[in-house]
Design an enzyme around this catalytic site. Sequence first.
Site, PDB file in Angstrom:
ATOM      1  CB  SER A 692      56.689  45.698  62.963  1.00 49.09           C
ATOM      2  OG  SER A 692      55.540  44.894  62.806  1.00 49.09           O
ATOM      3  CE  LYS A 735      55.647  44.987  58.595  1.00 51.68           C
ATOM      4  NZ  LYS A 735      56.533  45.377  59.705  1.00 51.68           N
TER       5      LYS A 735
END
Length: 815
Positions: A692, A735
């Site tokens: 990611s 996140k």
Amino acid sequence: MADEEAFKTQEIKLPEQLEIAVLPLQNTTLFPETVVPLAVGRERSTRAVEAALATEQKLIACITTKTDNVTGDDATPADLYQIGTIVNIKRMMRNEGIMQLIVQGMSRFEVIEWTGEQPYLKAKIAILPELRRVDNEEIEALKRNIQGMITEALALLPQVPPEIRIAVTSQENPVQLAYFLASVLDLGTETEQKMLESSTVDGLLTLTHAALARELEIMQIRSKIANEAQNEMDKSQRDYVLRQQMKAIQKELGDDESGEQAEAAQLRERLENADLPDDVRKEAERELKRMEQLPQAAPDYHVIRTYLEYILELPWRKSSEEKLDLNEARKVLDEDHYGLEDIKERILESLAVVKLRPDSKSPIILFVGPPGVGKTSLGRSIARALGREFDRLSLGGMRDEAELRGHRRTYIGAMPGRILQSLRRVAVNNPVMMLDEIDKLGNDFRGDPASALLEILDPAQNNTFRDNYLDLPFDLSKVFFIATANQLSPIPMPLRDRMEIIQLAGYSDREKLNIAKQYLIQRQITENGLTPEQLVITDDAVNLLTARYTREAGVRQLERTLGNLARKVALKVAEGATDKVTISAEEIRGYLGPPRVFPEEARKELPPGVATGMAWTEMGGEVLFIEATLLPGGSGLTLTGQLGDVMKESAQAARSYLWSHAAEFGIDPEVIKNNGIHIHVPAGSIPKDGPSAGVTMATAMASLYTGRKVRFDTSMTGEITLSGLVFPVGGIKEKVLAAHRAGIRRIILPDRNEADTDDIPDDVKKELEIIPASWISDVLKAALENGDPEGKPQAFPNASVDGGPEVLGDRLVAE
């Protein structure tokens, strides 16, 4: 002698036709040459009998009613059969208004015409001729068969008087034999009427044979049942007598009643009273008989006794009654937990299914989320909402599959597995059973517990779960299994496939504040002996604890910190302080000391080569800064910060993509060729891996090569490919919450992660600008300063990709 003369058949000549009184009969059919008693009490029937008695021959016609619900007073000609028996009244006595008659059948007749219904039934009748013989051989065969069946029947009926036995067995006239059997056996009105209406001896004997065969079969079945019951009674009586004699012998020998015999008797009594499946009861009785033959000092004696006790204590068929009030269940879930609407909805759906279909199988759910988000407490809340018992099994560190399935009885100290032990504790077969920390299971030479769970958590198999110790099938399909885990990756795929996975993300600061206000503060005040009037903690203080004194996705450390504050106030109260204590943000430092957590915050300015990324951890989300610098005269790519292989490959892919598309982004290829690059991810002591961070590394490199800074209020996440595509990643909610806590207000996400933004709390989402990206060019135009004036992504310019990047992107998405 007078009585005997009265019943001798008188020579009464009957005319071929005559008009006579008719007596309707219910459930009774009279036959010629038979003597039977009758009771007459209804008014119209009584008048008919009195009219017959007034005649010289005392004759009356008896006809059976077609249905049972028609009485003598109500019977009409349509309710009666056409063929009956004319009888001679031999004796009449009155008893309390009832006429007791003894009549003798004379001959069969057929009604020609009904001549009156009042004051009693009258009809013109014709006497029927004697029965014809069609086949003498068949008649003889039928007669012998009937006599043989009579002999068998009499053998089954020892209570029949001897004179009747002689009368039946010595009867040579087949017609009289048939009529006698029909009069003494309860063959039913329809069958008896058919026998009476039969015009041939052959037909009469055929009907008699069929009816007698059926009656004989019924007698044989009744006799078999009676014999079995008697044998069982005799066996029980014999066992009782033998036990009483054994007790007397033991008493004479001085044996204590509390010894093995008393123990065995107690187990037998419990076994007889226990509600067990048939196969389980059979095995338990077999083991109990073995135990009764063993002395108490024998090793197997105690092994069998423990085995039987486990069988008797398990809830084979005992279930707790469930609460099926959906509103009450919703209220319980809301009382115990803040938010978690999706999970609550799933539990209410399961309860609705149970309400509509009580025999449905219980669901098997896996809660996955960081520590402290309420996975275990949610299991307790589900049990309370369903009205079921709750038990928790901690699987963390378990390495031996025998802990779940049990040990075989051949081993010393063997016992059932923890699944059956848990059911024994809760004493019902439908509890909520929590398998905590299922991702922490281990495996070694002793076995693989995860493989043992494959059967336990499979609805198609667990209805016949066999523990190694009991070796008997136990139904686990009614157990509501809830497993918890911090990560999915350690759980084997076959085991993961058997459970419905529900993700529990971390809480936002606002959610933590609400949880603290509604649950945590009050709980800590109560647990530390205080009252709400003695301690108040302000919202600003809770927010400061969340940001600077705890670092977690859940609220476990926050509750622990609140408990620390409550204990310090409790100390003051115990020392005599009476004033109300209000703790604000300014006073936190005085109670707890300086802040212990310094979370990453958005930097006010980022130099070229630095980009803000987002990462997922077990503790929730984190903001990380990826730093890149040129190495003049160097070559290649240097990576530091304890990066894993996947993260290293993402950095190499980003560098290769930028190098191959340098002209499109205004990068001088000679800069890449003649200079090395060093990428570092701070917090070097923490291992990092995953794809990611690909877009963040690409953005940091592009910033370094072009000299354009990355916007300080922007963070990003996403996987990259050599084609320039941005692929979706996981952990979006955690996140984004981490970036929001750090003060970042622009988030760049892969466009295929758009659905994941629905999980972000509304109060957080409205403060953010979420920018979707399909290509690296979208990310760079949104992230780099002095790019697009509005900082919004534009279409990727056509480059050297065959078919155009849009076509390539569509193909990859479709695949």
